[in-house]
Design an enzyme around this catalytic site. Structure first.
Site, PDB file in Angstrom:
ATOM      1  N   GLU A 141       0.825  -1.214   0.000  1.00 46.26           N
ATOM      2  CA  GLU A 141       0.000   0.000   0.000  1.00 46.26           C
ATOM      3  C   GLU A 141       0.857   1.260   0.000  1.00 46.26           C
ATOM      4  OE1 GLU A 141      -2.998   0.453  -0.669  1.00 46.26           O
ATOM      5  OE2 GLU A 141      -3.594  -1.648  -0.715  1.00 46.26           O
ATOM      6  N   THR A 170       1.281   5.624  -7.348  1.00 46.90           N
ATOM      7  CA  THR A 170       2.148   4.841  -8.221  1.00 46.90           C
ATOM      8  C   THR A 170       1.354   3.669  -8.788  1.00 46.90           C
ATOM      9  OG1 THR A 170       3.965   5.394  -6.717  1.00 46.90           O
ATOM     10  CG2 THR A 170       4.392   3.714  -8.373  1.00 46.90           C
ATOM     11  N   GLY A 200      10.528   6.862  -6.480  1.00 54.56           N
ATOM     12  CA  GLY A 200      10.057   8.227  -6.230  1.00 54.56           C
ATOM     13  C   GLY A 200       9.404   8.410  -4.876  1.00 54.56           C
ATOM     14  N   TYR A 258      -6.451   7.095   3.637  1.00 50.80           N
ATOM     15  CA  TYR A 258      -6.615   6.030   2.660  1.00 50.80           C
ATOM     16  C   TYR A 258      -5.911   4.749   3.102  1.00 50.80           C
ATOM     17  CZ  TYR A 258      -5.418   2.794  -0.899  1.00 50.80           C
ATOM     18  OH  TYR A 258      -5.219   1.606  -1.547  1.00 50.80           O
ATOM     19  N   ASP A 313      -9.179   6.346  -2.919  1.00 49.34           N
ATOM     20  CA  ASP A 313      -7.994   6.701  -3.691  1.00 49.34           C
ATOM     21  C   ASP A 313      -8.447   7.305  -5.017  1.00 49.34           C
ATOM     22  OD1 ASP A 313      -8.957   4.399  -5.023  1.00 49.34           O
ATOM     23  OD2 ASP A 313      -6.956   4.106  -5.867  1.00 49.34           O
ATOM     24  N   CYS A 347     -13.188   1.560 -15.503  1.00 48.25           N
ATOM     25  CA  CYS A 347     -13.651   2.946 -15.333  1.00 48.25           C
ATOM     26  C   CYS A 347     -12.443   3.872 -15.388  1.00 48.25           C
ATOM     27  CB  CYS A 347     -14.395   3.085 -14.006  1.00 48.25           C
ATOM     28  SG  CYS A 347     -15.342   4.619 -13.850  1.00 48.25           S
ATOM     29  N   CYS A 351     -18.905  -2.741 -17.816  1.00 51.77           N
ATOM     30  CA  CYS A 351     -18.858  -2.349 -16.407  1.00 51.77           C
ATOM     31  C   CYS A 351     -20.031  -2.954 -15.645  1.00 51.77           C
ATOM     32  CB  CYS A 351     -18.891  -0.825 -16.279  1.00 51.77           C
ATOM     33  SG  CYS A 351     -18.934  -0.276 -14.547  1.00 51.77           S
ATOM     34  N   CYS A 362     -25.136   3.612 -12.790  1.00 52.11           N
ATOM     35  CA  CYS A 362     -24.238   4.765 -12.931  1.00 52.11           C
ATOM     36  C   CYS A 362     -24.974   5.956 -13.532  1.00 52.11           C
ATOM     37  CB  CYS A 362     -23.044   4.376 -13.805  1.00 52.11           C
ATOM     38  SG  CYS A 362     -21.845   5.707 -14.005  1.00 52.11           S
TER      39      CYS A 362
END
Length: 354
Positions: free
Chosen positions: A34, A40, A78, A117, A135, A189, A199, A205
DNA sequence: GACGCGTGGTC
DNA sequence: TGACCAAGCGT
């Protein structure tokens, strides 16, 4: 509020990718994955995760390691503050919590590097606690599902999205539910050209119903990215070169570099810029020699063009070594964690010396 | 609450 | 090629 969890979990059971951290699930492996996955993408993380777990297979081994060893495993990924905080948290846990991650959202949240998160993700995935997670993927999925007009990231939008994440959450399989939303955001998505035809949530939706999926989530305008000209000095003395460690807090904190800095309007030219920077940082006058190359690099909030020069010390001048200033041979540079551009320079020196 | 923090992939 | 985007957090 529709029940999306059943169709979502059915889809996930059929479509979940096999990822390294989805086998042999443990709190430690979930935690490492995580942290690496913050900002990333999955494909980037996979090889880093594999190497990191081989090198530091459990929490005690990470806590015992040096920061330089941890940063070297992280090099190229990074946001190096993630590695520094991961290491710090491991040491905290081994001092005070018997080398165990707490099975509690609030306790997780207090560890360095774990925010709202990540606390929800670890709690739900590793411990089965019904904690929501939000996220970038889930923001996008829920923004479209609800046809949210508030920009994701705005205070109002965040409030709505966190509440929605909590309301939708499966109490039975919260970890799979959170991962399923992220998987859906990553595979179906997507930001551009979302695959609404395949989906499992298209029937619920609102964006799809109104054809607004390509305009969501709404985004705030981003400021222009500045561009800096910078110089770097490869100061050579005999068969050694000088490297300096950057301060812990800021950009590339704790990593090593060839010293230098930004071109100022007061600098007549690039060599003058470099002489000034070395004077300010190391207190010596250097002789600037031939160019070692020009490197372009884009960071998140600015862009640089870096001019590297071979430099030497005038007779009689010297630079005192310290914790943060070292003379090393090109082959020793591999042991010093570096950012992208400095690693490119280091590798060119190694090739030249070989 | 706004800003600083890396790098690689994509179009 | 440059802009956008990514399993966010700390200050």
């Amino acid at each position: 509020m529709p029940d999306i969890s059943t169709s979502l979990l059915d889809w996930y059971d059929q479509n979940a990718r096999q990822l390294p951290w989805r086998s042999d699930i443990s709190p430690y492996r979930t935690w490492v994955s995580e942290i690496m996955l913050q900002q990333t993408q999955v494909d980037t993380v996979i090889p880093y995760f594999e190497r990191f777990i081989l090198r530091f297979p459990d929490l005690p081994s990470l806590a015992r390691a040096s920061q330089a060893d941890v940063l070297r495993e992280w090099e190229g990924l990074g946001y190096y503050g993630r590695a520094r905080n991961l290491h710090k948290a491991a040491q905290l846990l081994c001092q005070e919590h018997n080398c165990q991650l707490p099975a509690d959202v609030e306790a997780l949240r207090r560890l360095p590097g774990i925010g709202r998160y990540t606390a929800g993700a670890i709690a739900s995935i590793a411990f089965g606690i019904a904690a929501p997670a939000l996220d970038a993927n889930i923001r996008r999925v829920l923004s479209r599902l609800l046809e949210l007009r508030e920009p994701a990231g705005s205070p109002a939008g965040e409030k709505i999205l966190w509440e929605a994440a909590g309301r939708f959450l499966s109490q039975h399989r919260p970890g799979d539910h959170n991962q399923a939303l992220m998987e859906l955001g990553a595979l179906v998505c997507t930001p551009k050209a979302p695959g609404c035809q395949r989906c499992p949530l298209s029937g619920e939706c609102l964006a799809y119903a109104h054809g607004s999926q390509n305009d969501l989530p709404a985004r705030a305008e981003k400021p222009a990215v500045p561009h800096f000209i910078v110089t770097a000095a490869v100061i050579q003395q005999g068969d050694k070169v000088l490297v300096a460690q950057r301060p812990q807090g800021g950009l590339l904190g704790g990593l090593w570099e060839f010293p230098g800095g930004k071109l100022e309007t007061s600098d007549p030219d690039l060599p003058a810029c470099l002489r000034r920077e070395i004077r300010e940082e190391l207190g010596v006058e250097v002789c600037v020699g031939q160019s070692l190359g020009v490197f372009r690099h884009a960071y998140t909030h600015f862009r640089i063009t870096l001019h590297a020069f071979a430099c030497s010390l005038p007779p009689g001048e010297d630079i005192p070594v310290s914790e943060a200033v070292r003379w090393v041979t090109p082959s020793e540079l591999a042991g010093f964690p570096m950012g992208k551009v400095d690693r490119l320079i280091a590798r060119s020196l190694q090739a030249r010396a070989a």
